[in-house]
Design an enzyme around this catalytic site. Structure first.
Site, short mmCIF file in Angstrom:
data_model
loop_
_atom_site.label_atom_id
_atom_site.label_comp_id
_atom_site.label_asym_id
_atom_site.label_seq_id
_atom_site.Cartn_x
_atom_site.Cartn_y
_atom_site.Cartn_z
CE LYS A 111 77.29 7.09 73.36
NZ LYS A 111 78.25 6.83 74.37
CE LYS A 194 70.77 7.94 77.03
NZ LYS A 194 71.55 7.22 76.61
CE LYS A 197 78.82 10.96 81.60
NZ LYS A 197 78.93 9.58 81.01
#
Ligand code: TYM
Length: 332
Positions: A111, A194, A197
């Site tokens: 992230k 993956k 969102k």
């Protein structure tokens, strides 16, 4: 006593990965456990969020969970920021967890990306807050998708380290519950990434708000290869996109991956995709329509969260108090 805690971030559209990896399992576990489910808004702000989006996404996530079958009367559903014990416990855990443990966390690395210096401090200590979420209720079991496994190992490390530092048997060792044929649903555009969102391409995921047409089109366009479908698991696993779609089919139809694969062995992708799209539409349509109905009544959604927060607080507060006493905080 067996108690479940799990959480989901209100950071955008919930998708099929969230549903198959987590939410559907949460619903199924309600018969066996006392369940506490949380929309984790404190976690969401570890990345920038517009206030109006955060409010909307918090209500949307709540509506999705209710629509999917979370029973907020028998169990507890609330948003994290309403129960301040999470943040108070997290501070204690910030002082238990070691930097070396946090440095191993792959989610932070993913992230934060290349520009680590500009990541928030909250993103770095995110796993400590997650441990606090779970341990503030002395939850024993945590149903999650595969990507949260490392965070649960850290939760166990924090619990063990706290117990041994203070010579107590205060926090339980939590058990991850990672099950089903879709514990890691991958992007429809790239079988090595993956489903998430935050992917820029909406074609990479099936959102719980997608219409039947959207779902059909996304599955039709999902990346595949030109070969017919294989007849052994080893051959399937060598083809990540085919494996992903087969895992989704298996999960949605409650078959094993092997049984799902045998059904389509030797067939072309086109006919498989047609059946998969019909199945996905059938499975998600009732959730989507119930979610729309709930979103039209934000007052009801807010009332569910308020009631859940009061009941969560009643469990969390005494456990936080005991923890503070163990640490030596004076409460004259
Ligand atoms: P979050 O919001 O990213 O995801 C919510 C749940 O969905 C699962 N999931 C997936 N499962 C399969 N395939 C995918 N592609 C996929 N994407 C997401 C996640 O594993 C998760 O179970 N840190 C957590 C939220 C959290 C939490 C907690 C979870 C905060 N505190 C305490 C358990 C216990 C997260 O970001 O989930």
């Amino acid at each position: 006593m067996k108690r479940i805690f799990s959480g989901i971030q209100p950071t955008g559209n919930l998708h099929l990965g969230n549903y198959l990896g987590a939410i559907r399992n949460w619903v199924r576990l309600q018969g066996e456990f006392e369940c506490i489910y949380c929309v984790v808004d404190l976690h969401a702000i570890t990345m920038p969020q517009k206030p109006e989006d955060l409010r909307r996404h918090t209500r949307e996530a709540t509506a999705s969970l209710l629509a999917a079958g979370i029973d907020a009367k028998t169990h507890i559903l609330f948003n994290q920021s309403q129960v301040s014990a999470h943040a108070e416990m997290a501070w204690i855990f910030n002082c238990v967890a070691r930097l070396g443990w946090l440095n191993r966390m792959t989610q932070f690395k993913d992230k934060a990306g290349k520009n680590r210096d500009s990541a928030s401090a909250g993103l770095y200590v995110y796993p400590n807050l997650m441990a606090a979420d779970i341990l503030t209720y002395k939850a024993t079991h945590v149903p999650v998708g595969d990507d949260q496994k490392q965070h649960l190992e850290l939760t166990r490390e924090i619990a063990g380290s706290f117990n041994s530092a203070y010579g107590v048997e205060h926090f339980p060792m939590v058990e991850p519950l990672i099950f089903g044929e879709a514990t890691r649903v991958m992007s429809l555009r790239d079988g090595s990434k993956k489903m998430s969102k935050s992917d820029a391409s909406d074609y990479s995921r099936i959102n719980l708000t997608d219409s039947a047409d959207d779902i059909a089109q996304k599955i039709r366009k999902a990346r595949t290869d030109p070969e017919p479908l294989p007849d052994t698991i080893a051959a399937l696993e060598a083809r990540p996109e085919a494996d992903n779609l087969m895992g989704i089919f298996a999960a949605l139809s409650d078959l094993s991956r092997e049984a799902a694969m045998q059904r389509f062995a030797g067939k072309q992708f086109s006919s498989f995709k047609e059946e998969l799209a019909a199945l996905a539409i059938d499975s998600l349509a009732p959730i989507t329509s119930e979610m729309r109905r709930l979103m039209a009544d934000p007052g009801h959604v807010d009332a569910v969260l308020r009631d859940g927060a009061a009941r969560a607080d009643a469990i969390a507060r005494p456990i936080l108090r005991q923890t503070q006493d163990i640490v030596g905080f004076l409460r004259p």
